[in-house]
Design an enzyme around this catalytic site. Structure first.
Site, short mmCIF file in Angstrom:
data_model
loop_
_atom_site.label_atom_id
_atom_site.label_comp_id
_atom_site.label_asym_id
_atom_site.label_seq_id
_atom_site.Cartn_x
_atom_site.Cartn_y
_atom_site.Cartn_z
N THR A 163 -5.31 13.24 2.65
CA THR A 163 -4.53 14.46 2.83
C THR A 163 -3.67 14.83 1.63
O THR A 163 -3.26 15.97 1.49
CB THR A 163 -3.61 14.32 4.06
OG1 THR A 163 -2.61 13.32 3.81
CG2 THR A 163 -4.42 13.94 5.29
N ASP A 210 3.60 31.09 -41.33
CA ASP A 210 3.23 31.92 -42.47
C ASP A 210 3.50 33.38 -42.14
O ASP A 210 3.73 33.74 -40.98
CB ASP A 210 1.75 31.75 -42.80
CG ASP A 210 1.44 30.40 -43.42
OD1 ASP A 210 2.25 29.93 -44.23
OD2 ASP A 210 0.41 29.81 -43.07
N VAL A 216 0.83 -1.20 0.00
CA VAL A 216 0.00 0.00 0.00
C VAL A 216 0.86 1.26 0.00
O VAL A 216 0.57 2.25 -0.67
CB VAL A 216 -0.95 -0.01 1.22
CG1 VAL A 216 -1.69 1.31 1.34
CG2 VAL A 216 -1.94 -1.16 1.09
N ALA A 217 1.97 1.23 0.74
CA ALA A 217 2.82 2.41 0.83
C ALA A 217 3.49 2.73 -0.49
O ALA A 217 3.86 3.88 -0.76
CB ALA A 217 3.88 2.21 1.91
N ASP A 260 -2.04 22.63 -47.42
CA ASP A 260 -1.17 22.63 -46.25
C ASP A 260 -1.39 21.41 -45.36
O ASP A 260 -0.59 21.15 -44.45
CB ASP A 260 -1.42 23.89 -45.40
CG ASP A 260 -0.87 25.14 -46.06
OD1 ASP A 260 0.10 25.02 -46.82
OD2 ASP A 260 -1.42 26.23 -45.81
#
Length: 908
Positions: free
Chosen positions: A714, A338, A291-292, A619
């Protein structure tokens, strides 16, 4: 009574008709006359048929995208942790981890949906319009308002807005999106072909295809989902969103993190078991390690940052069509632009004229002679300018300037009469660089031609003084004027030649016209910013070399060195490579669209990231080939806008520079919140390593649920807020990011700063707080802290100190991550109010988990004594202060290194 009758009649209209039936029958079925539909009838049909748009259905895609989030490598880590939790008998922990997986996947899915909607909503910046005949007159309406039975007008460069049958004229259509054929096909009004497939029908054109040449009038027979494009879209719902290069790179890093986490978990699981840890505790350790290691929410945060960049660019006038393009913009090396309308205002005005008899004179000079009168008449005749409903001229800006200039020379043209007497029109050809018309002037067929002086000179009769013409054209070009030659001819017979080359020959030169298009005032500053940022700017234009060079120098392009290629078409590949490899900026004059493609290819071969502007149909290949194709939103064609990655709604070069700056800012901010997220992996992992390596002698300093509270509660808002960080000072004075190895968003320097500096410093502070609480309570290594023991409450306080300590270090890391080089004082403490709000939230959230009893029982927390709170309040300052000192030393080293390099250069 009439509306009711009309409504009854409307209900009898077929939803679909056979477009190949005789035209008279088709008109009868669609109830369309030569004057088109009335506005009220069009409104009634719109209510029946709905808007002319193809709506994508998302059924089934939601499940696939959700499944993709659930099998992401970081999600797989959490699935493994949940499985271990259930095996260990900690069912509550297992359920919590599964809930985290689902919440994280839902959050990522929501952010991707929001980003996709943001990109789709940008279509509002590019409203597609069509010219339609209603109530007997030409109108411009939104293409979504077209209905079956409408009469529309097609012109070169237009996108076909619905399935139509041609009733007048002929066009060439690019059907590649439907048939895969690269060559355009001709479509003309006429009879249907026998037994031809619908897509091969010679008088039909289809929604989404593009008109590359010609003009036509057509009747709409299908709209929306009833078009060929609509049918294809209904069968194309299996498409999936491609990940950007940035997302793919982060995903590779995620797999690396997953491999490291699994490897560490396996190794330390064996170590913990060998050290005497019970199996349940060893599994708890493995769960915590997995998990860490998971940086939850990393990919959705990146997606959101890119989407925010897209919205910011849209507000600045640059519509980006792909999220990944924001990343590419930040690493641009070269801009090929251009001249007309991009560097200049595209507001041409006739300034001066030159005739073989009278020489050069300003437009303001009174009493023009007969030679000037003939010149003015011919240059207005050779245009396709029209008047809008408000009386203003509409059309090509150069031609508008010629018509307005003719009026200034007392030859105000009657545009309606001009069109009535016209017998033939040969449109401007970029290869020939000229345009011609054949009109009955004074009951005599007369050819009027305009084009580049060097293009017309070989077609003049022997009486012309070529040297005098060239000298006059050069003198006008040196003044920054766009120079056009105007010529005429009276054919020997009344019959108009069928071939263009038979019309544009043996011409009589009437004179030269000098058009002035002033540079945009903001372009010079934008060019300076490009040079400060290490970007080069090349000009690729069909204009004269002297004219283009004058404009380039006026805005600062070519400072200090400018190369001018007068005939870009004639340059060889070797010379082209040499020019682009040199430090000079280049003006490619008399360039065709093929020149743009060659320039883009050459720059790509040299490893440069290229942004290329364009507005014409031809173009499109160059816009496709460049890394960032930039189309003009005001003057560009639909074809160019379709091929481009970014569309300028204001056609302004300065907007490109703003887009590059925004791209750099977005890229920097992505690095900032990745640094912020990665820095907290170390203080989350080390407590579990301490626990395992001590064989349980040192109690576990942090619980798995507390890690989840950090990563999801957090950490999230500050990470998102860092994605909206203002630009760091010096952003546009840094050279472009290198392409290739070592230039990724996640680099060795970033990982060193995150893990070895900020991570280890935070770990030392956090573990210090943990041991401070235990030792103050009289704990000794090996003493029991289990529930029911005398030290259990102190142990809960110690783990709470670890949890709160990581949160406080997060605050310091968030402030430190705001800059990579500069001091925080330069950025401004309060310049990112969203980050300050995120910090307030995470502190409040932490306080709730620590001091509110229901959360204490869930997360294993306990109230902290005030001396511990005072200790923890120093952590943000220590973390930020240490990184501020590191950045100060780095700036000092860079200054010393720069001074030594400058001194060595002076000695040489």
């Amino acid at each position: 009574m009439q509306p009711a009758a009309a409504g009854t009649e409307q209900s009898q209209l077929p939803v679909e008709v056979d477009p190949r039936e005789p035209l008279a029958r088709l008109r009868q079925d669609l109830r369309t006359g030569s004057e088109g539909l009335s506005r009220r009838e069009a409104d009634r049909r719109a209510a029946v048929y709905g808007p002319n748009e193809v709506r994508r259905e998302h059924r089934g895609q939601l499940r696939r995208e959700l499944a993709r989030q659930l099998v992401h490598p970081l999600a797989l880590l959490l699935w493994g942790a949940a499985g271990l939790a259930f095996v260990a008998g900690t069912r509550v922990l297992g359920v919590a981890i599964v809930a985290v997986i689902l919440l994280n996947a839902g959050f990522a899915l929501l952010q991707e949906r929001q980003a996709e909607r943001a990109v789709e909503a940008l279509a509002d910046y590019l409203p597609a319009h069509s010219r339609v005949i209603r109530d007997g007159g030409e109108q411009t309406v939104e293409s979504t308002q077209l209905v079956p039975g409408d009469l529309i007008l097609l012109d070169e460069g237009d996108k076909v807005p619905a399935d139509v049958r041609l009733v007048e004229g002929a066009v060439e259509i690019d059907l590649s999106m439907l048939t895969g054929e690269s060559a355009p096909v001709e479509r003309a009004a006429g009879q249907a072909a026998a037994d031809a497939p619908t897509l091969r029908e010679p008088n039909l054109a289809f929604s989404g295809t593009t008109c590359v040449e010609g003009q036509a009038k057509a009747i709409v027979f299908a709209t929306g989902r009833h078009t060929e494009l609509g049918r294809i879209a209904a069968l194309s719902q299996r498409t999936r969103r491609e990940g950007s290069p940035l997302e793919l790179q982060v995903k590779r890093v995620a797999w690396l993190i997953a491999a490291v986490a699994v490897g560490m978990g396996a190794v330390f699981l064996l170590i913990g078991t060998a050290s005497g840890l019970p199996v349940r505790d060893a599994l708890t350790f493995a769960i915590g390690l997995l998990v860490a290691n998971v940086p939850e929410g990393l990919l959705p945060t990146i997606t959101l940052a890119l989407a925010l960049g897209v919205r910011l660019l849209a507000r600045q006038g640059a519509v980006v069509k792909r999220l990944s393009a924001v990343e590419t913009l930040g690493s641009t090396h070269v801009i090929c632009t251009d001249k007309t309308g991009t560097l200049t205002r595209n507001r041409m005005r006739l300034r001066t004229v030159w005739t073989p008899l009278g020489g050069e004179r300003g437009v303001e000079e009174p009493d023009p002679g007969d030679d000037v009168g003939r010149l003015a008449e011919a240059m207005a005749e050779c245009t396709t300018v029209t008047r809008g409903e408000d009386g203003a001229f509409t059309g090509d800006p150069t031609e508008v300037a010629l018509v307005e200039g003719a009026a200034c020379l007392d030859r105000d043209p009657d545009l309606g009469a001009r069109d009535l007497r016209r017998r033939a029109l040969f449109r401007f050809d970029p290869r020939l660089r000229m345009m011609s018309v054949v009109s009955d002037l004074r009951d005599t067929p007369t050819v009027s031609v305009k084009g580049a002086p060097e293009a017309l000179l070989p077609r003049l009769g022997c009486s012309a003084d070529a040297d005098a013409v060239r000298a006059a054209a050069d003198a006008m070009a040196q003044e920054g004027l766009r120079v056009l030659a105007v010529a005429t001819r009276s054919p020997a017979t009344a019959e108009v030649p069928a071939r263009r080359e038979d019309v544009e020959c043996d011409l009589e030169l009437l004179g030269l016209v000098g058009l002035h298009d002033p540079p945009r005032p903001e372009v010079a500053g934008a060019v300076r910013r490009c040079h400060q940022a290490g970007l080069r700017v090349h000009v690729v234009t069909g204009d004269n070399g002297a004219t283009a060079a004058a404009v380039a120098r006026e805005v600062g392009i070519g400072d200090p060195e400018l190369s001018v290629l007068a005939d870009a078409e004639a340059v060889g590949e070797q010379r082209l490579d040499e020019l682009l490899a040199s430090p000079a900026e280049v003006v490619f004059a008399r360039a065709s669209p093929e020149t743009k493609l060659r320039v883009a290819d050459a720059l790509r071969d040299q490893g440069q990231i290229v942004a290329m502007t364009g507005d014409g149909v031809n173009d499109a290949p160059a816009l496709h080939r460049a890394h960032i194709g930039v189309a003009m939103g005001l003057s560009g064609t639909d074809v160019a806008r379709e091929a481009a990655t970014m569309v300028l709604t204001d056609d302004n070069f300065a907007t490109i520079v703003k887009a590059v700056e925004s791209g750099r800012r977005v890229y920097d901010n992505i690095r900032k919140f990745i640094l912020y997220i990665f820095a907290h992996a170390v203080p989350e992992i080390v407590p579990f390593l301490v626990y395992a390596l001590s064989g349980g002698t040192i109690p576990l300093p942090l619980t798995v649920l507390q890690i989840l509270a950090i990563d999801l509660g957090t950490e999230t808002l500050p990470a998102l807020a860092l994605g909206r960080e203002p630009a760091e000072p010096g952003l546009m004075t840094r050279p472009p990011r290198r392409s290739g190895r070592g230039s990724g968003v996640i680099t060795r320097d970033m990982l060193f700063r995150a893990w070895a500096f900020l991570g280890l410093l935070s770990t030392a502070l956090v573990m210090g707080a943990y041991f401070y609480v235990l030792w103050r309570a009289g704990w000794t290594p090996g003493a029991s802290t289990a529930e029911g023991s005398g030290l259990h409450q102190d142990y809960l306080t110690a783990t709470t100190a670890t949890f709160a300590g990581i949160v406080m270090c997060q605050v310091g890391t968030a402030m430190a991550a705001r800059t990579d080089r500069a001091s925080l004082r330069e950025v401004g403490w309060a310049s990112n109010p969203l980050l300050l709000a995120g910090i307030v939230f995470e502190l409040a959230f932490t306080a709730v988990l620590i001091w509110v009893p229901p959360f204490q029982s869930v997360f294993g927390t306990a109230p902290l004594p005030w001396d511990v709170v005072a200790l923890l309040l120093t952590f943000p300052v220590l973390v930020w202060g240490a990184d501020e000192l590191r950045r100060s030393l780095r700036r000092r080293r860079e200054t010393v290194r720069g001074s030594r390099a400058a001194g060595a250069a002076d000695q040489e």
